[in-house]
Design an enzyme around this catalytic site. Structure first.
Site, PDB file in Angstrom:
ATOM      1  N   HIS A 195      -1.375  -1.223  -4.125  1.00 34.51           N
ATOM      2  CA  HIS A 195      -2.643  -0.873  -3.472  1.00 34.51           C
ATOM      3  C   HIS A 195      -2.703   0.631  -3.218  1.00 34.51           C
ATOM      4  O   HIS A 195      -1.795   1.204  -2.622  1.00 34.51           O
ATOM      5  CB  HIS A 195      -2.724  -1.653  -2.152  1.00 34.51           C
ATOM      6  CG  HIS A 195      -3.982  -1.481  -1.365  1.00 34.51           C
ATOM      7  ND1 HIS A 195      -5.113  -2.237  -1.591  1.00 34.51           N
ATOM      8  CD2 HIS A 195      -4.294  -0.656  -0.338  1.00 34.51           C
ATOM      9  CE1 HIS A 195      -6.060  -1.893  -0.732  1.00 34.51           C
ATOM     10  NE2 HIS A 195      -5.590  -0.926   0.039  1.00 34.51           N
ATOM     11  N   HIS A 204      -8.514   1.061  -3.500  1.00 35.27           N
ATOM     12  CA  HIS A 204      -9.395   0.829  -2.354  1.00 35.27           C
ATOM     13  C   HIS A 204     -10.065   2.156  -2.020  1.00 35.27           C
ATOM     14  O   HIS A 204      -9.414   3.060  -1.494  1.00 35.27           O
ATOM     15  CB  HIS A 204      -8.536   0.304  -1.184  1.00 35.27           C
ATOM     16  CG  HIS A 204      -9.265   0.140   0.102  1.00 35.27           C
ATOM     17  ND1 HIS A 204      -8.602  -0.007   1.304  1.00 35.27           N
ATOM     18  CD2 HIS A 204     -10.584   0.078   0.396  1.00 35.27           C
ATOM     19  CE1 HIS A 204      -9.490  -0.143   2.276  1.00 35.27           C
ATOM     20  NE2 HIS A 204     -10.699  -0.084   1.753  1.00 35.27           N
ATOM     21  N   GLY A 218       1.195  -2.020   4.107  1.00 39.20           N
ATOM     22  CA  GLY A 218       1.720  -0.668   3.924  1.00 39.20           C
ATOM     23  C   GLY A 218       2.991  -0.438   4.711  1.00 39.20           C
ATOM     24  O   GLY A 218       4.101  -0.522   4.177  1.00 39.20           O
ATOM     25  N   SER A 219       2.834  -0.193   6.018  1.00 41.14           N
ATOM     26  CA  SER A 219       3.993   0.173   6.828  1.00 41.14           C
ATOM     27  C   SER A 219       5.016  -0.955   6.916  1.00 41.14           C
ATOM     28  O   SER A 219       6.221  -0.690   6.970  1.00 41.14           O
ATOM     29  CB  SER A 219       3.546   0.619   8.223  1.00 41.14           C
ATOM     30  OG  SER A 219       2.645  -0.305   8.780  1.00 41.14           O
ATOM     31  N   MET A 278      -9.100   8.196   0.026  1.00 37.09           N
ATOM     32  CA  MET A 278      -9.909   8.604   1.194  1.00 37.09           C
ATOM     33  C   MET A 278     -10.447  10.008   0.984  1.00 37.09           C
ATOM     34  O   MET A 278      -9.745  10.882   0.465  1.00 37.09           O
ATOM     35  CB  MET A 278      -9.044   8.584   2.455  1.00 37.09           C
ATOM     36  CG  MET A 278      -8.318   7.270   2.697  1.00 37.09           C
ATOM     37  SD  MET A 278      -7.519   7.264   4.303  1.00 37.09           S
ATOM     38  CE  MET A 278      -6.529   5.765   4.187  1.00 37.09           C
ATOM     39  N   SER A 332       0.843  -1.199   0.000  1.00 33.27           N
ATOM     40  CA  SER A 332       0.000   0.000   0.000  1.00 33.27           C
ATOM     41  C   SER A 332       0.875   1.244   0.000  1.00 33.27           C
ATOM     42  O   SER A 332       1.672   1.456   0.918  1.00 33.27           O
ATOM     43  CB  SER A 332      -0.894   0.015   1.243  1.00 33.27           C
ATOM     44  OG  SER A 332      -1.427   1.313   1.417  1.00 33.27           O
ATOM     45  N   MET A 391     -11.420  -5.903   6.081  1.00 33.63           N
ATOM     46  CA  MET A 391     -10.499  -4.970   6.751  1.00 33.63           C
ATOM     47  C   MET A 391     -10.096  -5.550   8.106  1.00 33.63           C
ATOM     48  O   MET A 391     -10.945  -6.017   8.863  1.00 33.63           O
ATOM     49  CB  MET A 391     -11.171  -3.608   6.973  1.00 33.63           C
ATOM     50  CG  MET A 391     -11.425  -2.785   5.723  1.00 33.63           C
ATOM     51  SD  MET A 391      -9.936  -2.353   4.816  1.00 33.63           S
ATOM     52  CE  MET A 391      -8.998  -1.412   6.025  1.00 33.63           C
ATOM     53  N   ASP A 396      -4.858   3.715  -1.614  1.00 33.99           N
ATOM     54  CA  ASP A 396      -5.913   4.053  -0.665  1.00 33.99           C
ATOM     55  C   ASP A 396      -6.476   5.431  -0.966  1.00 33.99           C
ATOM     56  O   ASP A 396      -5.813   6.449  -0.758  1.00 33.99           O
ATOM     57  CB  ASP A 396      -5.365   3.996   0.768  1.00 33.99           C
ATOM     58  CG  ASP A 396      -5.077   2.568   1.190  1.00 33.99           C
ATOM     59  OD1 ASP A 396      -6.020   1.757   1.181  1.00 33.99           O
ATOM     60  OD2 ASP A 396      -3.912   2.258   1.501  1.00 33.99           O
ATOM     61  N   GLY A 424      -8.710   4.076   7.452  1.00 31.49           N
ATOM     62  CA  GLY A 424      -8.415   5.497   7.613  1.00 31.49           C
ATOM     63  C   GLY A 424      -6.938   5.817   7.737  1.00 31.49           C
ATOM     64  O   GLY A 424      -6.497   6.865   7.284  1.00 31.49           O
ATOM     65  N   PHE A 425      -6.182   4.896   8.329  1.00 32.59           N
ATOM     66  CA  PHE A 425      -4.771   5.197   8.569  1.00 32.59           C
ATOM     67  C   PHE A 425      -3.897   3.956   8.438  1.00 32.59           C
ATOM     68  O   PHE A 425      -4.361   2.851   8.738  1.00 32.59           O
ATOM     69  CB  PHE A 425      -4.583   5.783   9.978  1.00 32.59           C
ATOM     70  CG  PHE A 425      -5.398   7.013  10.220  1.00 32.59           C
ATOM     71  CD1 PHE A 425      -4.943   8.262   9.821  1.00 32.59           C
ATOM     72  CD2 PHE A 425      -6.660   6.918  10.790  1.00 32.59           C
ATOM     73  CE1 PHE A 425      -5.715   9.393  10.001  1.00 32.59           C
ATOM     74  CE2 PHE A 425      -7.444   8.046  10.979  1.00 32.59           C
ATOM     75  CZ  PHE A 425      -6.975   9.291  10.583  1.00 32.59           C
ATOM     76  N   GLY A 426      -2.664   4.174   8.025  1.00 35.06           N
ATOM     77  CA  GLY A 426      -1.697   3.097   8.006  1.00 35.06           C
ATOM     78  C   GLY A 426      -1.085   2.952   9.387  1.00 35.06           C
ATOM     79  O   GLY A 426      -1.281   3.794  10.264  1.00 35.06           O
ATOM     80  N   GLY A 427      -0.355   1.868   9.587  1.00 31.74           N
ATOM     81  CA  GLY A 427       0.412   1.698  10.816  1.00 31.74           C
ATOM     82  C   GLY A 427      -0.382   1.313  12.051  1.00 31.74           C
ATOM     83  O   GLY A 427       0.132   1.392  13.165  1.00 31.74           O
ATOM     84  N   MET A 487     -12.137   4.444   0.056  1.00 34.38           N
ATOM     85  CA  MET A 487     -12.752   4.708   1.365  1.00 34.38           C
ATOM     86  C   MET A 487     -13.439   6.058   1.256  1.00 34.38           C
ATOM     87  O   MET A 487     -12.990   7.061   1.810  1.00 34.38           O
ATOM     88  CB  MET A 487     -11.669   4.685   2.454  1.00 34.38           C
ATOM     89  CG  MET A 487     -11.189   3.262   2.770  1.00 34.38           C
ATOM     90  SD  MET A 487      -9.578   3.225   3.543  1.00 34.38           S
ATOM     91  CE  MET A 487      -8.558   3.291   2.076  1.00 34.38           C
ATOM     92  N   ASP A 512      -6.480  -6.321   4.752  1.00 34.84           N
ATOM     93  CA  ASP A 512      -5.837  -5.011   4.697  1.00 34.84           C
ATOM     94  C   ASP A 512      -5.863  -4.378   6.085  1.00 34.84           C
ATOM     95  O   ASP A 512      -6.939  -4.175   6.655  1.00 34.84           O
ATOM     96  CB  ASP A 512      -6.618  -4.133   3.689  1.00 34.84           C
ATOM     97  CG  ASP A 512      -6.039  -2.734   3.543  1.00 34.84           C
ATOM     98  OD1 ASP A 512      -4.941  -2.472   4.070  1.00 34.84           O
ATOM     99  OD2 ASP A 512      -6.712  -1.905   2.890  1.00 34.84           O
ATOM    100  N   GLY A 513      -4.658  -4.088   6.605  1.00 32.60           N
ATOM    101  CA  GLY A 513      -4.551  -3.424   7.898  1.00 32.60           C
ATOM    102  C   GLY A 513      -3.723  -4.237   8.880  1.00 32.60           C
ATOM    103  O   GLY A 513      -4.129  -5.330   9.274  1.00 32.60           O
ATOM    104  N   GLY A 514      -2.552  -3.715   9.223  1.00 32.58           N
ATOM    105  CA  GLY A 514      -1.714  -4.389  10.211  1.00 32.58           C
ATOM    106  C   GLY A 514      -1.108  -5.692   9.723  1.00 32.58           C
ATOM    107  O   GLY A 514      -0.674  -6.523  10.537  1.00 32.58           O
TER     108      GLY A 514
HETATM  109  C1  DX5 Z   1      -6.027   1.691   5.922  1.00 27.93           C
HETATM  110  C2  DX5 Z   1      -5.697   1.341   4.508  1.00 27.93           C
HETATM  111  C3  DX5 Z   1      -4.571   0.406   4.367  1.00 27.93           C
HETATM  112  C4  DX5 Z   1      -3.260   0.890   4.927  1.00 27.93           C
HETATM  113  C5  DX5 Z   1      -2.638  -0.291   5.560  1.00 27.93           C
HETATM  114  O1  DX5 Z   1      -7.277   2.258   5.998  1.00 27.93           O
HETATM  115  O2  DX5 Z   1      -6.812   0.763   3.855  1.00 27.93           O
HETATM  116  O3  DX5 Z   1      -4.395  -0.017   3.003  1.00 27.93           O
HETATM  117  O4  DX5 Z   1      -2.372   1.436   3.990  1.00 27.93           O
HETATM  118  O5  DX5 Z   1      -1.507   0.114   6.231  1.00 27.93           O
HETATM  119  P1  DX5 Z   1      -0.743  -0.854   7.215  1.00 27.93           P
HETATM  120  O6  DX5 Z   1      -0.313  -2.045   6.442  1.00 27.93           O
HETATM  121  O7  DX5 Z   1       0.381  -0.023   7.713  1.00 27.93           O
HETATM  122  O8  DX5 Z   1      -1.703  -1.234   8.320  1.00 27.93           O
HETATM  123 ZN    ZN Z   2      -6.400  -0.120   1.828  1.00 28.32          ZN
END
Ligand code: DX5
Ligand code: ZN
Length: 217
Positions: free
Chosen positions: A31, A64, A195-196, A35, A8, A135, A33, A140-143, A66, A173-175
């Protein structure tokens, strides 16, 4: 079942997305995102950036969305060059109509569920979809930290897809990281957004390979 890794770009350097794509040549998808600051409390990128990135990306783009009212906006992302477009069922007014429209444009149609949205009501829609996104954080946020409470839903979704018999990819997707990806794969996911864990690594491409190895085990 093929394993697909989709880094991502939310965790990449937005000043150089072409380099971000080039740094993960082992990835299957990129990927993106999108938003809108309404569906989620964050604002990222829109169609013009997707259009530019589609011209230089080494990987097909997995968008994706959002955003509110994907019924209105999602087809524009196919026009911008996305090969896969995922809308949130919580925001969509007519998921069947939208999925059919995306497919008729030649894209893969994905439908995403937030952690509190159950998957069971959507079994009859699977034939309209190419991908289901479960999800594993609040969008909403990475990390953010991976939510283990989503694992039973991944299992249920995999059972539904097996019953249904179609070729629907199951994305998480997420963590997702080297610490959590095995749990997701074991539960039945076959497409992994990270992502992170990828762009925060010293060698993003090596992390993609490591995630793939762990998921395939
Ligand atoms: C969060 C996004 C994810 C995000 C994942 O709302 O949909 O795609 O980039 O980031 P990580 O892998 O850091 O959780
Ligand atoms: Zn995503």
């Amino acid at each position: 079942m093929g394993i697909r890794i989709a880094p991502s770009i939310l965790s990449a350097d937005f000043a150089n997305l072409e380099a971000a794509s080039a740094s993960v040549t082992g990835a299957d998808w990129l990927h993106i995102d999108v938003m809108d600051n309404h569906f989620v409390p964050n604002l990222t990128i829109g169609q013009p950036v997707v259009e530019s990135l589609a011209r230089v990306s080494k990987q097909p783009l997995d968008c994706h969305l959002m955003i509110e009212d994907p019924d209105r906006w999602a087809p524009g992302f196919v026009e911008a060059g996305a090969a896969s477009v995922t809308f949130h069922v919580e925001a969509c007014h007519a998921p069947v109509r939208l999925a059919r429209e995306l497919r008729s444009q030649g894209a893969r149609a994905g439908m995403a569920l937030k952690p509190a949205t159950p998957v069971e009501p959507y079994e009859d829609l699977l034939g309209e979809l190419d991908m289901l996104l479960v999800m594993t954080v609040e969008p909403g946020f990475g990390g953010q930290s991976f939510l283990d409470l989503c694992l039973p839903k991944i299992r249920t979704a995999r059972e539904m897809i097996a019953r249904h018999g179609g070729d629907v990819w199951l994305q998480v997707d997420g963590g997702v990281s080297a610490e959590t990806i095995e749990r997701c794969a074991e539960a039945g996911a076959d497409m992994f957004v990270a992502g992170s864990s990828v762009f925060g690594a010293d060698d993003p491409d090596a992390m993609v390979a490591e995630l793939r190895r762990l998921a395939e085990q």
